[in-house]
Design a protein around this motif. Structure first.
Motif, PDB file in Angstrom:
ATOM      1  N   PRO B 130      98.407 -22.575  36.131  1.00 51.27           N
ATOM      2  CA  PRO B 130      99.507 -22.695  37.300  1.00 51.27           C
ATOM      3  C   PRO B 130     100.120 -24.138  36.955  1.00 51.27           C
ATOM      4  N   LYS B 131      99.467 -25.202  36.091  1.00 53.33           N
ATOM      5  CA  LYS B 131     100.062 -26.336  35.965  1.00 53.33           C
ATOM      6  C   LYS B 131     101.171 -26.093  34.922  1.00 53.33           C
ATOM      7  N   HIS B 132     100.881 -25.177  33.650  1.00 54.28           N
ATOM      8  CA  HIS B 132     101.749 -24.880  32.940  1.00 54.28           C
ATOM      9  C   HIS B 132     102.982 -24.468  33.381  1.00 54.28           C
ATOM     10  N   ILE B 133     102.945 -23.224  34.376  1.00 54.25           N
ATOM     11  CA  ILE B 133     104.195 -22.720  35.178  1.00 54.25           C
ATOM     12  C   ILE B 133     104.749 -23.812  35.862  1.00 54.25           C
ATOM     13  N   GLU B 134     104.054 -24.494  36.724  1.00 54.63           N
ATOM     14  CA  GLU B 134     104.869 -25.370  37.450  1.00 54.63           C
ATOM     15  C   GLU B 134     105.681 -26.258  36.982  1.00 54.63           C
ATOM     16  N   LYS B 135     104.893 -26.963  35.863  1.00 55.84           N
ATOM     17  CA  LYS B 135     105.589 -28.191  35.377  1.00 55.84           C
ATOM     18  C   LYS B 135     106.421 -27.599  34.245  1.00 55.84           C
ATOM     19  N   PHE B 136     106.370 -26.537  33.383  1.00 48.54           N
ATOM     20  CA  PHE B 136     107.285 -26.270  32.501  1.00 48.54           C
ATOM     21  C   PHE B 136     108.455 -25.768  32.912  1.00 48.54           C
ATOM     22  N   TYR B 137     108.147 -24.529  34.031  1.00 49.08           N
ATOM     23  CA  TYR B 137     109.225 -23.785  34.592  1.00 49.08           C
ATOM     24  C   TYR B 137     109.790 -24.434  35.708  1.00 49.08           C
ATOM     25  N   GLY B 138     109.122 -25.337  36.173  1.00 49.45           N
ATOM     26  CA  GLY B 138     109.770 -25.945  37.474  1.00 49.45           C
ATOM     27  C   GLY B 138     109.672 -25.279  38.800  1.00 49.45           C
ATOM     28  N   THR B 139     108.769 -24.340  38.762  1.00 42.95           N
ATOM     29  CA  THR B 139     108.631 -23.450  40.021  1.00 42.95           C
ATOM     30  C   THR B 139     107.117 -22.953  40.132  1.00 42.95           C
ATOM     31  N   ARG B 140     106.706 -22.819  41.456  1.00 43.69           N
ATOM     32  CA  ARG B 140     105.236 -22.298  41.509  1.00 43.69           C
ATOM     33  C   ARG B 140     105.338 -20.900  41.492  1.00 43.69           C
ATOM     34  N   ARG B 141     106.691 -20.176  41.543  1.00 39.07           N
ATOM     35  CA  ARG B 141     106.736 -18.665  41.465  1.00 39.07           C
ATOM     36  C   ARG B 141     106.443 -18.155  40.202  1.00 39.07           C
ATOM     37  N   THR B 142     105.783 -16.871  39.999  1.00 39.87           N
ATOM     38  CA  THR B 142     105.532 -16.451  38.949  1.00 39.87           C
ATOM     39  C   THR B 142     106.120 -15.108  38.452  1.00 39.87           C
ATOM     40  N   ASP B 143     107.374 -15.011  39.383  1.00 37.78           N
ATOM     41  CA  ASP B 143     107.744 -13.557  39.151  1.00 37.78           C
ATOM     42  C   ASP B 143     109.192 -13.665  38.567  1.00 37.78           C
ATOM     43  N   HIS B 144     108.933 -14.187  37.065  1.00 38.06           N
ATOM     44  CA  HIS B 144     109.932 -14.578  36.395  1.00 38.06           C
ATOM     45  C   HIS B 144     109.502 -14.174  34.810  1.00 38.06           C
ATOM     46  N   PRO B 145     110.319 -14.055  33.672  1.00 35.02           N
ATOM     47  CA  PRO B 145     109.820 -13.712  32.401  1.00 35.02           C
ATOM     48  C   PRO B 145     108.728 -14.772  31.809  1.00 35.02           C
ATOM     49  N   GLY B 146     109.006 -16.102  31.981  1.00 38.79           N
ATOM     50  CA  GLY B 146     108.066 -17.182  31.641  1.00 38.79           C
ATOM     51  C   GLY B 146     106.764 -17.001  32.279  1.00 38.79           C
ATOM     52  N   GLY B 147     106.924 -16.961  33.946  1.00 40.34           N
ATOM     53  CA  GLY B 147     105.554 -16.830  34.297  1.00 40.34           C
ATOM     54  C   GLY B 147     104.719 -15.795  34.076  1.00 40.34           C
ATOM     55  N   ARG B 148     105.373 -14.686  33.825  1.00 41.89           N
ATOM     56  CA  ARG B 148     104.622 -13.349  33.556  1.00 41.89           C
ATOM     57  C   ARG B 148     104.140 -13.429  32.020  1.00 41.89           C
ATOM     58  N   MET B 149     104.872 -13.974  31.088  1.00 45.87           N
ATOM     59  CA  MET B 149     104.371 -14.004  29.684  1.00 45.87           C
ATOM     60  C   MET B 149     103.103 -14.874  29.959  1.00 45.87           C
TER      61      MET B 149
END
Lengths: 427, 427
Positions: B130-149
Motif C-alpha cells: 500500500p505504501k509503495h503504491i500510494e507514495k510512488f503512484y500518488g494514489t490509493r487506487r490500484t486499478d492502474h498498470p503500476g498498481g496491478r504490477m
C-alpha cells in the motif's frame, strides 16, 4: 579502468584534431580563402586517421626532417624517446598547387572539390621517390604495387604541417562498427579483457583465413589471459575488383552474429574448460586506412594503428601485407613481417601474434595450422575457382567457405551481374 | 575531454558490478551452492542496469531503510548530500525463497533457472505494497498498470544488498546499438557536443512523436549550444501487443540511416545558418530498462538513467510515462511530469527539456507543436486506425507516418499474420 596499452608516442590520450561540426561553417569559410591541395581517396583516410588519433602521435603530415628520419631510422624521434615508425606520411603536392603554398601559412586539403582539412604548413619539400621506394619497400625495383603507387603519382613535392580535419562521414549501413581510438578503448575496457587481439583483413574471410583469429586468441588464452579478439577489417573503398566494404561487412556480421567464428575448428575442450566461448570474446570493428602494399614495414604500421586503438596484440601472418613483383616473385621473405618486430628501433607496446597459414586437413576433420601437418595435403580450391563458383550461384565446399558467407557473396555477384547487364542494355 | 555531466550520486565513474566472462564458470559454481531468488524478465533488466552503472550510485537492490527513505523523501541520502531518486528498487522474494535467505550471506538471482547475479543480502523485509503504491503512484487506487504490477505479484517480501551480475546477452541484430554508460559517454565526447539530449520511447515513431526530438534539439541549438539528440528507445521485450524491439530498431535505424528525422518539419533556416544539419547531430542508442508506469516519478528516474549515460538534457513530454486508471481517467495532471523537476528534493544535474504534443497542421504544411496552433484542427488518425491500415498492407497518410517506417511495420504485420496462420494450421 585503465587502458591495457598506452597511446603510441608517449601521449596520455589519442591525438584529437577533429573539428566539431559546429565549427564546420567557419572552417569552410576559412578554407575557401586558402590555397588548396587535392588529396586522393587513399590519402583522405590518412587525413581522418591523423585527426582521430589512429596515427598518434602524429598531429599532421610529417615535415621534411621527420619524413627522412623515418625512412633512415624506422622511428620517430619524439621527445626524449624513440618510437617505432616505419612509414613516411606526408601529402603529395602538384607543382601548380605548390606555387601558392607558403611555409608557416595554412592550406586547405580538398577531395573532389570539397575541403576536408586545413594544414598549417611547416614544410614543403621534394618527394625523394627513389629513396621512398628503396627504404620503405626494401628494393630498388619499381614493378610492384607500392612502387607503382609512388611512381605513377605525377606529383613531385610533399607537404608537412599541423592538421585539423572535419569529421569523416561513414556509410550508415555499417557506420556503428567504425569506431575511434577512444571508442575502441572503451569497448575493450567494457569487456574486461586482459589481452585484446586485433586481426586485419580486406577480404571476405575464408575459413582458413578466419582460423588466424581462432589460433591467435586460443594461444593467448592458453597462456592464462582472459583474451578477446577483434576482426578489424579495412572498410575504405579498395581496388576496383575487391568486394565492396558493405558486402564484406555483411559477411563479417554473419560470422559474428551467427556465432560462426571457429565453428568446427576451435579447441572445444579449451573453451568448455574455461566456461565461456570463443564467440563470446569476438567483436567486429571497421577501420578505414590507406594500404601501402609494404610487407614487413607495413606490418609495423598495422601494429601502431592497433596500439592506438587500444589493442595489446595483433595477428601477424606469414607474407603479411604482401605484394609481390609483377612477375610474381616475392619482394620479402615469408617471415620478414614477423621478424621485423624482433629488431624494432623504437618503443612499441603492442605485441605481434605470429600465425602461419591454415587449411582444412582431413586427418583432423577441421581447419588447422599447416605447420602441424608436415607432408599432408590440405583441402584446397584456388581463389579464382571459388569466385567462379560464387558467380555461378554455387556454394563452394564448406570446408573452404562457410555457406552463410557464401550466400552473401552469391547475392552480391548476382546483383553485380544484373547491374552490369542493365548498364549494357542502357549503354 | 571531460564528460558533460557527472555520474549521479557524486561518483567519479559509473558503478561497475559486471563480472567478467572469464569468471563466469567460478561464478556459476558459487551460485549453484546458494539459495536462489527468481527474478522476472522486467526485474532482470534492473539487475543488469545496476551492474553496468545506469542506476548509479546503486550497487545493488535497496535495503529496507533506503527503500522507505526513497518513498518518504524522493531522494537518496548518499554520503553528505541528497540525490534525487523517486523509485524504490529492491527485488521481490517468495516466502519459500525467503526461508533459505540469511542476512549477511549471498543469494543467487536466477531467471528461468539460469543464475544471472549474486547478491550479498543486507536486508530482507516486508513489501509494504500500500505504501509503495500510494507514495510512488500518488494514489490509493490500484486499478492502474503500476498498481496491478505490484498487487498481482504474489510475493510479500523484498531483498536488498550488494550485487554482482554476469554480462547481459543482447540480441545481435541490434546489439551494437545497446551501449553501457561508459560507451555512451565516450560517444557523446567524440561528437564534441556541448549539450546531449535524450529521448525515450517504446513505440515506432509517428511523425508527431518524432517531432519532440526535433523541437528539443532545435531549442537547445537556438540557445547557442552545439547540441546533439539521441533516440534512446527501450529495447527490452515489452507487453505482448507491442511491436518487438527488433522491428522497432529497424524503424529507428531507417529514421537515422535515411536521414529522415525532421524531414519536412525541421527549421531549415536554422540549420542552414549553422552549416550543419539536424540529421548530423542525431544518434541511436538502445536501453533495456524496466517500465514502472509511474508518470511524474518515473520521469525523474528516466532523467537519472540518462544522466548516468552522460546526457545533459532529456525530453519530458506532457503525460510523460503516463498510465491512466482502467476507466481511462488520468492519475496525474498533464504537466505533473514536467513540474516535478521544479521541486526535486536532491541533486540532479540533467535538465528536463519540456516538449508538448505535436501534430501536422495544414496551415504550416508540417508537424508543429500544438501549443502554436490554438483553435486549429490538426491532421489526425487514431492509433488503432493506423494499425488496421498497416495490417492491411496500406501506408497511412504520410503526414502521420513516414512511408519508410510504414513499410517496415507492414512487413512485420504481414510476417506476423503468416506466422499466426501457420500456427493455426499446425494447431
Amino acid at each position: 579502468m585503465p587502458d591495457l596499452v598506452p597511446v603510441h608516442g608517449g601521449l596520455d590520450a589519442p591525438v584529437n584534431r577533429v573539428v566539431p561540426l559546429s565549427r564546420r561553417k567557419q572552417f569552410l569559410q576559412e578554407a575557401a580563402e586558402l590555397p588548396t591541395v587535392e588529396v586522393s581517396r587513399a590519402d583522405l583516410s590518412t587525413v581522418y586517421r591523423i585527426a582521430d588519433g589512429t596515427l598518434s602521435p602524429l598531429t599532421g603530415p610529417m615535415d621534411e626532417a621527420t619524413w627522412h628520419y623515418v625512412l633512415d631510422h624506422d622511428a620517430l624521434d619524439f621527445g626524449f624517446r624513440h618510437y617505432a615508425w616505419t612509414a613516411p606520411i606526408s601529402f603529395p603536392v602538384a607543382d601548380e598547387e605548390a606555387k601558392r603554398i607558403r611555409v608557416g601559412r595554412p592550406v586547405a586539403l580538398v577531395h573532389e572539390g570539397e575541403p576536408v582539412a586545413i594544414v598549417r604548413v611547416t614544410s614543403l619539400f621534394e618527394w625523394d621517390k627513389p629513396k621512398h621506394i628503396e627504404k620503405f619497400y626494401g628494393t630498388r625495383r619499381t614493378d610492384h604495387p607500392g612502387g607503382r603507387m609512388i611512381l605513377e603519382d605525377p606529383r613531385t613535392k610533399l607537404l608537412g604541417g599541423e592538421l585539423w580535419a572535419l569529421p569523416q562521414v561513414v556509410d550508415p549501413e555499417y557506420g556503428e562498427f567504425v569506431l575511434s581510438p577512444r571508442q575502441v578503448r572503451t569497448l575493450i575496457a567494457e569487456r574486461r579483457w586482459e589481452r585484446a587481439l586485433a586481426f586485419q583483413t580486406r577480404n571476405p574471410l575464408h575459413r582458413a583465413h578466419e582460423y588466424a583469429l581462432v589460433a591467435g586468441v586460443e594461444r593467448l588464452t592458453r597462456q592464462g589471459y582472459f583474451a578477446g579478439v577483434v576482426l578489424n577489417p579495412l572498410v575504405g573503398e579498395l581496388k576496383e575488383d575487391d568486394v565492396p566494404a558493405r558486402v564484406r561487412m555483411r559477411c563479417y556480421r554473419a560470422l559474428h552474429d551467427l556465432k560462426l567464428l571457429g565453428k568446427g575448428d576451435k579447441d572445444e575442450a579449451l573453451w568448455r574448460e574455461l566456461g565461456y566461448d570463443l564467440t563470446e570474446v569476438f567483436e567486429l570493428v571497421g577501420l578505414d586506412i590507406k594500404m601501402l602494399y609494404g610487407g614487413p614495414k607495413e606490418a609495423v604500421m598495422h601494429a601502431i594503428y592497433r596500439q592506438n586503438l587500444g589493442f595489446t596484440d595483433i595477428v601477424i601472418g606469414r607474407k603479411h601485407a604482401d605484394a609481390p613483383y609483377d612477375d610474381g616473385t616475392p619482394i620479402w621473405g615469408d617471415f620478414d613481417a614477423q621478424e621485423i618486430f624482433q629488431h624494432l628501433r623504437g618503443d612499441l607496446r603492442i605485441q605481434p601474434c605470429n600465425i602461419g597459414f591454415a587449411a582444412y586437413f582431413e586427418s583432423v576433420g577441421r581447419v588447422d595450422l599447416i605447420e602441424n601437418h608436415p607432408g599432408e595435403k590440405p583441402v584446397s580450391i584456388s581463389g579464382s575457382k571459388i569466385r567462379e563458383m560464387l558467380t555461378r550461384g554455387e556454394r563452394p565446399d564448406e570446408r573452404i567457405l562457410r555457406p552463410e558467407i557464401a550466400d552473401i557473396l552469391i547475392a552480391y555477384y548476382r546483383e553485380q551481374a544484373a547491374r552490369k547487364s542493365n548498364e549494357r542494355q542502357r549503354g
